[in-house]
Enzyme design. Structure first.
Site, short mmCIF file in Angstrom:
data_model
loop_
_atom_site.label_atom_id
_atom_site.label_comp_id
_atom_site.label_asym_id
_atom_site.label_seq_id
_atom_site.Cartn_x
_atom_site.Cartn_y
_atom_site.Cartn_z
N HIS A 212 1.03 -1.13 0.07
CA HIS A 212 0.03 0.01 -0.17
C HIS A 212 0.99 1.22 0.06
O HIS A 212 1.66 1.37 0.85
CB HIS A 212 -0.80 0.02 1.16
CG HIS A 212 -1.82 1.20 1.30
ND1 HIS A 212 -3.12 1.03 0.69
CD2 HIS A 212 -1.66 2.25 1.75
CE1 HIS A 212 -3.78 2.35 0.68
NE2 HIS A 212 -2.88 3.06 1.45
N CYS A 213 0.90 2.12 -1.09
CA CYS A 213 1.45 3.08 -1.13
C CYS A 213 0.65 4.53 -0.68
O CYS A 213 -0.26 4.90 -1.25
CB CYS A 213 2.22 3.41 -2.49
SG CYS A 213 3.20 4.95 -2.88
N PRO A 214 1.40 5.22 0.48
CA PRO A 214 0.52 6.45 0.83
C PRO A 214 0.71 7.45 -0.12
O PRO A 214 -0.10 8.34 -0.09
CB PRO A 214 1.34 6.61 2.20
CG PRO A 214 2.83 6.12 2.01
CD PRO A 214 2.43 4.84 1.31
#
Length: 360
Positions: A172-174
């Protein structure tokens, strides 16, 4: 006499402290050398080093990415605008005074990089990473997610931030406020790759600009203000002089700020691009790198070699990842393309069906 004694005692104390510190340092260094010499073979487990470096980042992402995702996305767009704006404001005029032809070539090349950066970032933002279909649509998949109870095909993992399962989930990439999965992994990687290329481009052609800005002095001009009426030069009264704006210090500060930002972005993304390129070459995702590491160690202890079922060789892995099938060529990598990845993210039995690979 009392003062002489006190000075003597203070100097003696300083000397004794110096001697004790030297002896202590030697003893500590001796112990350190003994411990190092006791190590039979000094080696670095880079996987462990990488894990220890990534663990705090994963913790921060798990706890704060949901609330900070939109802020991070806004920061990315602002950073892109800032870098491009400074390049136009300071760099364009600098190179135009040197050579118009060189400036046009740099503008064309720079805009090619910018087009790819903006396109791939936007597509990584809006493209869903992929979710498993309903259980009724894939009855042959028996595995179920323990958290969301959905069907769980091979290479699918549950994202605690998105609260759903993601097909071929990487992480998951912020900075995307989104998961990186089967359908947007290519956009994510090419975005980082083109940003790194852009940072290198800016450093190569921005270095002369920064040196030029730093070499110009801000000192007051020597002499008196004058004006010319075409035939004669006349002095100007002090009260008639309008103070001119002096943006030199601002230009210098902005140029140095951009250089510092670009250096940080280049260092961080170069490491990430290298790491992801290594995973792509092995046919793995970030999650599979962790799980396969345990399997490799178990096989090694058994005297066997771990074989990744999704590894088709470096060249084929890259072609599959970039979607170079069905007649697509490398132009799809060098220019924006919305073509989907190979496969549906559910079935991964490519070893028995290599017709998707084009050798032309």
């Amino acid at each position: 006499m009392g003062k002489l004694k006190m000075r003597f005692i203070s100097k003696l104390a300083l000397f004794s402290n110096f001697v004790i510190s030297r002896i202590t340092r030697k003893q500590i260094w001796k112990k350190v050398r003994q411990k190092i010499s006791n190590i039979p073979q000094l080696s670095v487990d880079w996987d462990s080093v990488t894990d220890r470096f990534i663990e705090p980042i994963i913790w921060v992402v798990d706890h704060f990415a949901d609330s900070l995702g939109r802020i991070f996305v806004t920061l990315v767009w602002l950073l892109i605008q800032f870098v491009v704006g400074v390049a136009y404001w300071i760099g364009l005029s600098f190179y135009w005074n040197i050579s118009a032809e060189l400036t046009i070539a740099l503008v064309i090349f720079g805009h090619w990089i910018l087009l790819n950066v903006v396109f791939h970032y936007y597509m990584a933002l809006i493209t869903p990473p992929g979710n498993p279909p309903n259980v009724d649509q894939i009855p042959h998949i028996k595995a179920r997610c323990k958290k969301c109870q959905s069907a769980k095909p091979e290479r699918t993992h549950h994202c605690s931030i998105c609260r759903t399962c993601i097909l071929r989930m990487d992480h998951h990439c912020p900075w995307l406020n989104n998961c990186v999965g089967h359908f947007n992994h290519r956009y994510f990687f090419l975005f980082m790759a083109y940003v790194v290329l852009g940072m290198i481009f800016l450093f190569i052609f921005g270095a002369p600009v920064i040196l030029h800005e730093l070499s110009i002095s801000d000192s007051e001009p020597i002499g008196y203000p004058v004006f010319s009426n075409g035939s004669h030069v006349h002095p100007v009264q002090v009260e008639e002089v309008t103070p001119s704006p002096r943006p030199r210090s601002l230009r210098r500060a902005v140029a140095v700020t951009e250089a510092i930002l670009c250096a940080g972005v280049l260092a961080a993304l170069s490491a990430l691009v290298g790491w992801h390129a290594r995973l792509i070459s092995r046919g793995e995702t970030s999650i599979e790198d962790l799980t396969n590491k345990d399997d490799r160690e178990a096989k090694r202890l058994e005297g066997n070699v771990f074989v990744n079922p999704h590894d088709y060789g470096t060249y084929e892995n890259w072609r599959i990842f970039l979607g170079l099938s069905e007649g697509r060529t490398w132009w799809c990598v060098f220019f924006p393309s919305v073509h989907p990845p190979r496969g549906d993210g559910i079935s991964w039995n490519f070893k028995n069906d290599l017709t998707h690979v084009s050798y032309k």
